[in-house]
Design an enzyme around this catalytic site. Structure first.
Site, PDB file in Angstrom:
ATOM      1  N   GLY A  20      -5.555   8.310   4.044  1.00 33.99           N
ATOM      2  CA  GLY A  20      -5.806   7.240   3.536  1.00 33.99           C
ATOM      3  C   GLY A  20      -5.674   7.062   1.742  1.00 33.99           C
ATOM      4  CB  SER A  21      -4.559   9.623  -0.482  1.00 34.56           C
ATOM      5  OG  SER A  21      -3.341   9.915  -0.366  1.00 34.56           O
ATOM      6  CB  ILE A  97       7.972   3.545  15.583  1.00 37.03           C
ATOM      7  CG1 ILE A  97       7.908   4.822  14.690  1.00 37.03           C
ATOM      8  CG2 ILE A  97       9.106   2.652  15.178  1.00 37.03           C
ATOM      9  CD1 ILE A  97       9.069   5.820  15.286  1.00 37.03           C
ATOM     10  CG  ASN A 112       6.525   2.924   5.639  1.00 37.37           C
ATOM     11  OD1 ASN A 112       5.287   3.376   5.439  1.00 37.37           O
ATOM     12  ND2 ASN A 112       7.427   3.800   5.744  1.00 37.37           N
ATOM     13  CG  HIS A 114       9.982   7.934   4.046  1.00 36.18           C
ATOM     14  ND1 HIS A 114       9.415   8.581   5.356  1.00 36.18           N
ATOM     15  CD2 HIS A 114      11.069   8.817   3.850  1.00 36.18           C
ATOM     16  CE1 HIS A 114      10.140   9.419   5.795  1.00 36.18           C
ATOM     17  NE2 HIS A 114      11.151   9.647   4.723  1.00 36.18           N
ATOM     18  CG  ASP A 150      11.357   6.072   7.527  1.00 36.90           C
ATOM     19  OD1 ASP A 150      10.338   5.339   7.434  1.00 36.90           O
ATOM     20  OD2 ASP A 150      11.361   7.189   7.920  1.00 36.90           O
ATOM     21  CD  GLU A 179       3.616   9.445  -0.867  1.00 31.99           C
ATOM     22  OE1 GLU A 179       3.005   8.771  -0.247  1.00 31.99           O
ATOM     23  OE2 GLU A 179       4.203  10.531  -0.484  1.00 31.99           O
TER      24      GLU A 179
HETATM   25  C1  GRF Z   1       2.251   9.810   2.559  1.00 34.48           C
HETATM   26  O1  GRF Z   1       3.003  11.087   2.037  1.00 34.48           O
HETATM   27  C2  GRF Z   1       3.323   8.428   3.064  1.00 34.48           C
HETATM   28  O2  GRF Z   1       4.343   8.679   2.188  1.00 34.48           O
HETATM   29  C3  GRF Z   1       3.456   9.071   4.363  1.00 34.48           C
HETATM   30  O3  GRF Z   1       2.324   9.429   4.946  1.00 34.48           O
HETATM   31  C4  GRF Z   1       1.457  10.149   4.007  1.00 34.48           C
HETATM   32  C5  GRF Z   1       0.120   9.413   3.776  1.00 34.48           C
HETATM   33  O4  GRF Z   1      -0.913   9.937   3.239  1.00 34.48           O
HETATM   34  N1  GRF Z   1       4.079   8.034   4.784  1.00 34.48           N
HETATM   35  P1  GRF Z   1      -2.002   9.035   2.970  1.00 34.48           P
HETATM   36  O5  GRF Z   1      -2.648   9.048   4.223  1.00 34.48           O
HETATM   37  O6  GRF Z   1      -2.026   7.767   2.252  1.00 34.48           O
HETATM   38  O7  GRF Z   1      -2.958  10.105   1.972  1.00 34.48           O
END
Ligand code: GRF
Length: 192
Positions: A20-21, A97, A112, A114, A150, A179
């Protein structure tokens, strides 16, 4: 997307399965005055998702749905989204999915993140695949969710250099840091 904007922030749900970062970074962003969205609901397919702690920390409603019965889970989620007037969904490390029907009903309102430069490396293990192929760059992408995995329209991407000594773990760390900036930037881009 114009019809979603207005004086009030757009009620948004974040779907997670893990750490959940990204959820944390989206919540922090949502609290800024400039944010077009508010986070009103956190949904997980597992109670083991560490990111659920942010629901408690930031006092946001959370719900766990068991996806063993996929159809039932999606039906119950749809009912909840309607009841809570959720208009927008951010998937952030959500490992299920979603069905064609579920996506269709939300009509371009699911996005989303990715960890690759899509359309390269759809699916899992993106970092080890990039390293194995001796790629010089990788990155992350925020995109609309469509029926094919994706593959929806790209909203924003960030390119990141792969160093000679990068492992998939070090790369994942590097990419994740970006991200956390890219997701809010993509949300701003959609609504402004
Ligand atoms: C991230 O790398 C995201 O791109 C992928 O899953 C990971 C989730 O990380 N879909 P977090 O749970 O948000 O830390």
């Amino acid at each position: 997307m114009e019809k979603l904007t207005g004086l009030k922030k757009i009620k948004t749900a974040v779907f997670i399965s893990g750490t959940g970062s990204n959820l944390k970074s989206i919540i922090k962003f949502s609290k800024l005055k400039k944010s077009p969205i508010s986070i009103n609901l956190i949904i997980s397919n597992t109670r083991l998702a560490k990111g659920l702690k942010y629901a408690d920390q930031f006092r946001i409603k959370k719900k766990i749905f068991n996806f063993i019965n996929f159809k039932k889970a999606e039906k119950n989620i749809s009912i909840l989204l309607k009841k809570d007037k959720i208009k927008f969904i951010c998937l952030a490390g959500f490992m299920k999915i979603l069905s064609k029907n579920f996506i269709k009903n939300l009509d371009g309102r699911i996005i989303n993140i990715h960890p690759s430069l899509l359309p390269k490396y759809k699916g899992l293990n993106t970092h080890s695949r990039a390293i194995k192929n001796n790629d010089k760059f990788t990155g992350c992408t925020v995109h609309y969710v469509i029926d094919a995995l994706d593959s929806g329209q790209i909203i924003l991407q960030k390119k990141i250099k792969i160093s000679a000594d990068d492992s998939s773990t070090s790369l994942a760390k590097k990419v994740l840091k970006q991200e956390h900036k890219l997701y809010p930037a993509a949300i701003m881009k959609i609504f402004n």
